[in-house]
Design a protein around this motif. Structure first.
Motif, short mmCIF file in Angstrom:
data_model
loop_
_atom_site.label_atom_id
_atom_site.label_comp_id
_atom_site.label_asym_id
_atom_site.label_seq_id
_atom_site.Cartn_x
_atom_site.Cartn_y
_atom_site.Cartn_z
N GLU A 1 0.84 -1.20 0.00
CA GLU A 1 0.00 0.00 0.00
C GLU A 1 0.87 1.25 0.00
O GLU A 1 1.99 1.24 0.49
N GLY A 2 0.30 2.33 -0.51
CA GLY A 2 1.00 3.60 -0.54
C GLY A 2 0.86 4.38 0.75
O GLY A 2 0.15 3.96 1.68
N TYR A 3 1.53 5.51 0.82
CA TYR A 3 1.51 6.36 2.01
C TYR A 3 0.08 6.77 2.36
O TYR A 3 -0.32 6.75 3.52
N GLU A 4 -0.69 7.17 1.34
CA GLU A 4 -2.05 7.64 1.60
C GLU A 4 -2.90 6.54 2.22
O GLU A 4 -3.61 6.77 3.19
N HIS B 1 6.86 20.06 -14.50
CA HIS B 1 7.04 18.82 -13.75
C HIS B 1 6.70 17.57 -14.53
O HIS B 1 6.84 16.47 -14.02
N GLY B 2 6.24 17.73 -15.77
CA GLY B 2 5.88 16.56 -16.57
C GLY B 2 4.61 15.91 -16.05
O GLY B 2 3.89 16.46 -15.23
N ALA B 3 4.34 14.72 -16.52
CA ALA B 3 3.13 13.98 -16.15
C ALA B 3 3.34 13.28 -14.82
O ALA B 3 3.53 12.06 -14.74
N VAL B 4 3.30 14.05 -13.74
CA VAL B 4 3.61 13.50 -12.41
C VAL B 4 2.68 12.37 -12.01
O VAL B 4 3.07 11.48 -11.26
N ASP C 1 6.44 7.15 -10.72
CA ASP C 1 6.65 6.53 -9.42
C ASP C 1 7.66 7.33 -8.62
O ASP C 1 7.65 7.32 -7.39
N ARG C 2 8.54 8.00 -9.35
CA ARG C 2 9.59 8.81 -8.71
C ARG C 2 9.76 10.08 -9.53
O ARG C 2 9.85 10.04 -10.75
#
Length: 82
Positions: free
Chosen positions: A2-5, A41-44, A48-49
Motif C-alpha cells: 500500500e502507498g503512504y495515503e 514537472h511533466g506527467a507527475v 513513481d519517482r
C-alpha cells in the motif's frame, strides 16, 4: 504494498527543484499566467519517482519568459542588491 495515503502516513517530500535564495518564484503567478503543473514537472501522475524535468538555469527561464511574453526585467525575478 500500500502507498503512504492508504497507510495514513505523511509523504516524505524531497526537494527536486532548487533555485538561489535571491530568485523569486511563485507557483501562483505561473499558474495564473497559463502554465500548468506538467509544464515544468511533466506527467507527475504517471511517475513513481519524480526528477527534475526542466532546468532552473537563468537561460532556460529567460527563454521561457520570451516565448510566453513574460517580463524580462531583472527585478521581476531577482531581489536586486544581493
Amino acid at each position: 504494498m500500500e502507498g503512504y495515503e492508504q497507510r495514513g502516513e505523511t509523504i516524505p517530500w524531497v526537494r527536486v527543484y532548487k533555485i538561489p535564495d535571491f530568485v523569486f518564484f511563485s507557483h501562483k503567478e505561473h499558474l495564473a499566467s497559463g502554465a500548468t503543473c506538467t509544464t515544468c514537472h511533466g506527467a507527475v501522475e504517471l511517475r513513481d519517482r519524480l526528477e527534475q524535468e526542466v532546468p532552473t538555469s537563468m537561460e532556460h527561464c529567460m527563454d521561457c519568459h520570451k516565448s510566453q511574453g513574460a517580463s524580462l526585467e531583472c527585478h521581476f525575478c531577482h531581489e536586486l542588491n544581493q
